[in-house]
Design a protein around this motif. Structure first.
Motif, PDB file in Angstrom:
ATOM      1  N   SER A 133     -20.822  -3.039 -44.706  1.00 54.44           N
ATOM      2  CA  SER A 133     -21.487  -4.338 -44.679  1.00 54.44           C
ATOM      3  C   SER A 133     -22.971  -4.028 -44.887  1.00 54.44           C
ATOM      4  CB  SER A 133     -21.238  -5.075 -43.362  1.00 54.44           C
ATOM      5  OG  SER A 133     -21.970  -4.472 -42.337  1.00 54.44           O
ATOM      6  N   ILE A 163     -26.697 -18.823 -41.783  1.00 51.75           N
ATOM      7  CA  ILE A 163     -26.660 -18.387 -43.179  1.00 51.75           C
ATOM      8  C   ILE A 163     -25.622 -19.225 -43.931  1.00 51.75           C
ATOM      9  CG2 ILE A 163     -26.017 -16.466 -44.677  1.00 51.75           C
ATOM     10  CD1 ILE A 163     -27.092 -14.577 -42.817  1.00 51.75           C
ATOM     11  N   LYS A 164     -25.956 -19.623 -45.145  1.00 58.12           N
ATOM     12  CA  LYS A 164     -24.982 -20.332 -45.975  1.00 58.12           C
ATOM     13  C   LYS A 164     -24.605 -19.435 -47.146  1.00 58.12           C
ATOM     14  CE  LYS A 164     -26.578 -25.074 -45.130  1.00 58.12           C
ATOM     15  NZ  LYS A 164     -27.908 -24.951 -44.510  1.00 58.12           N
ATOM     16  N   THR A 165     -23.318 -19.354 -47.458  1.00 54.16           N
ATOM     17  CA  THR A 165     -22.868 -18.529 -48.575  1.00 54.16           C
ATOM     18  C   THR A 165     -22.100 -19.377 -49.571  1.00 54.16           C
ATOM     19  OG1 THR A 165     -22.706 -16.644 -47.096  1.00 54.16           O
ATOM     20  CG2 THR A 165     -21.600 -16.433 -49.195  1.00 54.16           C
ATOM     21  N   THR A 185     -19.863 -13.786 -57.579  1.00 52.66           N
ATOM     22  CA  THR A 185     -21.119 -13.426 -56.914  1.00 52.66           C
ATOM     23  C   THR A 185     -21.241 -14.274 -55.661  1.00 52.66           C
ATOM     24  OG1 THR A 185     -22.192 -12.904 -58.995  1.00 52.66           O
ATOM     25  CG2 THR A 185     -23.635 -13.580 -57.198  1.00 52.66           C
ATOM     26  N   ASN A 186     -21.744 -13.693 -54.578  1.00 52.42           N
ATOM     27  CA  ASN A 186     -22.069 -14.499 -53.410  1.00 52.42           C
ATOM     28  C   ASN A 186     -23.544 -14.840 -53.442  1.00 52.42           C
ATOM     29  OD1 ASN A 186     -19.503 -14.436 -52.300  1.00 52.42           O
ATOM     30  ND2 ASN A 186     -19.900 -12.506 -51.248  1.00 52.42           N
ATOM     31  N   ILE A 188     -24.411  -9.018 -43.779  1.00 47.99           N
ATOM     32  CA  ILE A 188     -23.482  -9.717 -44.674  1.00 47.99           C
ATOM     33  C   ILE A 188     -22.354  -8.764 -45.036  1.00 47.99           C
ATOM     34  CG2 ILE A 188     -25.197 -11.313 -45.637  1.00 47.99           C
ATOM     35  CD1 ILE A 188     -25.287  -9.432 -48.104  1.00 47.99           C
ATOM     36  N   SER A 212     -24.000  -4.138 -51.115  1.00 48.68           N
ATOM     37  CA  SER A 212     -24.856  -4.938 -51.998  1.00 48.68           C
ATOM     38  C   SER A 212     -25.879  -4.084 -52.723  1.00 48.68           C
ATOM     39  CB  SER A 212     -25.654  -6.013 -51.265  1.00 48.68           C
ATOM     40  OG  SER A 212     -25.303  -6.109 -49.950  1.00 48.68           O
ATOM     41  N   ILE A 253     -26.437 -16.100 -51.209  1.00 50.67           N
ATOM     42  CA  ILE A 253     -26.652 -16.131 -49.763  1.00 50.67           C
ATOM     43  C   ILE A 253     -27.990 -16.789 -49.461  1.00 50.67           C
ATOM     44  CG2 ILE A 253     -26.956 -14.647 -47.735  1.00 50.67           C
ATOM     45  CD1 ILE A 253     -25.114 -12.651 -49.393  1.00 50.67           C
ATOM     46  N   SER A 295     -20.135 -19.277 -53.576  1.00 49.98           N
ATOM     47  CA  SER A 295     -19.478 -18.359 -54.474  1.00 49.98           C
ATOM     48  C   SER A 295     -19.597 -18.897 -55.898  1.00 49.98           C
ATOM     49  CB  SER A 295     -18.013 -18.283 -54.051  1.00 49.98           C
ATOM     50  OG  SER A 295     -17.366 -17.359 -54.850  1.00 49.98           O
ATOM     51  N   GLN A 355     -25.612 -11.620 -54.180  1.00 55.01           N
ATOM     52  CA  GLN A 355     -24.850 -10.388 -53.934  1.00 55.01           C
ATOM     53  C   GLN A 355     -23.913 -10.207 -55.121  1.00 55.01           C
ATOM     54  OE1 GLN A 355     -22.171 -10.531 -50.584  1.00 55.01           O
ATOM     55  NE2 GLN A 355     -22.312  -8.328 -50.230  1.00 55.01           N
TER      56      GLN A 355
END
Ligand code: 3ON
Ligand code: FE
Length: 491
Positions: A208, A293-295, A279-280, A230, A234, A282, A297, A250
């Motif tokens: 991570s 945190i908001k993720t 891809t994330n 996260i 990365s 973030i 995609s 990411q």
């Protein structure tokens, strides 16, 4: 628009690969002189210094390094006053640079595949990192800092460019801490009563990854620092901010460290692009009291550089340069023998995140091969109209950057200032004209490698009328190898 660099060459193609390659010759010399070979005139209101960083040496003692990103950092400074320009360049005197220059040979493995001479037994299990200080340079809090994303910044004297040593930012960093080469200045921070602040990050990658965000006041004091974990590995070269968020892409990659550990490949060559994965995106709130945190995609390809981002009512827009695929740096390849045609070009995309339903839409804003986006620094994190980029001279192919492109994001019109076929551009830098309100009222400074003369020229272009004649062309007495990033300092 014509200039003395873009006079047609004999060939029909837009550039000669042999000329392009010579822009990667090492520049071992350090110079100091007033630039006197000038076409046009330097505006007398242009007052301050342009700092640029990039690899200055592409070989050590005659042995080629494996990739330009492994080259020792060399800082150039162009100082402007009263219509005159003074040039100076110095290598960042990193510990490894001094040792290798003294030894006259490669002593360190590079992240992008440079190996020590002597084969397997000299490289296996040697995991020492060479802090090469070659990517960015910024003046903040009274310090000039040369940046490289995998290690600490180096501090330089802004007048002489003498290296003062590794800088821990008054105790904010610990020995070995990374500090990204892509800080942004928020021109007016809502958390600091509208004062500007510098925002930067570091990534500690692993199974991570930990992202640490830093914000510094104009005097260099730390305002905010917070870390977030996260999932997954990365490789994050750049990020972008809005008033509320720090935003990270990411990229879909995995990392197999074995070839690195066993001395076969650089760490960067062990990063493998995974085109089937998303891809994330973030979003980390810049306010350290908010840890939500908001993720999101999205299918994006690979992103190194972001142009800008801004908030709308329920949306965030992010403009970035994305590549469909990221080719791996190969151990037995020569970067100068690249065939541009089969590679995917960098293209400008807008990603629109819907904060309510979590959906992401993406739209290509510019399909021409482009990189190094820049804009008026007052617009960082804000809705903006004009974007400037390094771009290929023609619209169809993947090719070296030979032109500066201005995009009007409101009307979708473009303007181009080309240095093809003999000139190769670098990142454009926007310098606002004093006392002007218009967003595009500024000068665009870009360093152009002139393949005909084997020297570099600093071009000053008019931000409003980009396609018109250059305001000034400042010819250096020598070349500067293709560089990475720079910044403007009013002082
Ligand atoms: O596990 C990690 C993997 C990794 C790749 C460990 C790590 C942190 C050591 C690491 C290192 C990353 C580094 C040192 C990245 C450095 C990147 C760099 C110097 C430059 C990137 C430039 C990007 C672009 C898009 C350049 C474009 C250039 C042109 C268009 C031609 O002029
Ligand atoms: Fe970069």
């Amino acid at each position: 628009m014509t200039n003395t660099i873009n006079q047609p060459a004999d060939s029909q193609t837009s550039y000669s690969i042999a000329e392009w390659k010579r822009g990667y010759d090492s520049q071992p010399n350090e110079y100091e002189y007033e630039i006197t070979e000038i076409e046009g005139a330097i505006p007398t209101e242009l007052s301050g210094t342009l700092f640029r960083n990039g690899p200055g040496l592409l070989d050590i003692g005659g042995s080629a390094i494996h990739h330009p990103f492994d080259g020792d950092g060399m800082i150039s400074a162009f100082s402007f006053q009263d219509g005159k320009a003074f040039y100076r360049n110095r290598f960042v005197q990193t510990e490894a640079y001094l040792q290798e220059q003294e030894a006259g040979k490669i002593l360190y493995r590079g992240v992008f595949g440079t190996q020590k001479p002597g084969g397997f037994f000299k490289n296996v299990f040697d995991l020492k990192l060479k802090n090469i200080a070659n990517t960015g340079v910024i003046y903040w809090g009274g310090k000039l800092l040369a940046l490289w994303e995998a290690a600490e910044p180096h501090r330089l004297d802004p007048e002489t460019l003498d290296t003062l040593g590794i800088d821990y930012l008054d105790g904010v960093l610990q020995p070995g801490d990374a500090f990204s080469a892509h800080p942004w200045v928020d021109p007016s921070c809502v958390m600091d009563d509208g004062a500007p602040c510098l925002v930067n990050f570091r990534v500690d990658p692993g199974l991570s990854s930990k992202i640490t965000l830093f914000e510094f006041a104009p005097d260099g004091k730390l305002l905010r620092r917070h870390s977030h974990s996260i999932p997954g590995f990365s490789f994050i070269h750049d990020f972008i901010i809005t008033p509320q968020y720090a935003i990270f892409f990411q990229n879909p990659v995995n990392f197999n460290p074995l070839p690195f550990l066993f001395g076969m490949r650089g760490a960067g060559e062990c990063v493998q692009f995974q085109p089937e994965k998303p891809t994330n995106v973030i979003l980390i709130p810049r306010d350290s009291n908010n840890r939500e945190i908001k993720t999101f995609s999205v299918e994006s390809g690979f992103v190194f550089h972001h142009a800008n981002a801004f908030e709308r009512e329920k949306e965030i827009c992010i403009d970035s340069i994305a590549y469909q695929t990221l080719p791996q740096v190969q151990p037995n390849s020569d970067y100068k023998e690249v065939d541009f045609d089969p590679l995917d070009p960098g293209q400008l995309w807008r990603f629109t995140l819907n904060l309510e339903d979590g959906r992401v839409e993406r739209e290509m804003l510019e399909g021409r091969c482009c990189e190094f986006p820049t804009h008026n620094p007052n617009k960082v994190g804000r809705d903006y109209r004009y974007l400037y980029l390094g771009a290929a001279a023609d619209t169809q192919s993947n090719a070296p950057l030979q032109a500066i492109l201005k995009l009007d994001l409101e009307t979708n019109e473009g303007q181009i200032h080309s240095f093809a076929p003999r000139g190769f551009v670098s990142e454009p830098i926007f310098v606002s004209k004093p006392n002007s309100e218009r967003e595009d009222s500024g000068w665009i400074l870009t360093l152009v490698y002139d393949g005909k003369e084997h020297r570099s020229t600093l071009a000053i272009l008019d931000g409003e009328n980009l396609a018109g004649d250059a305001v000034a062309l400042l010819h250096l007495k020598h070349h500067i190898p293709y560089g990475l990033h720079g910044s403007w300092c009013d002082e």
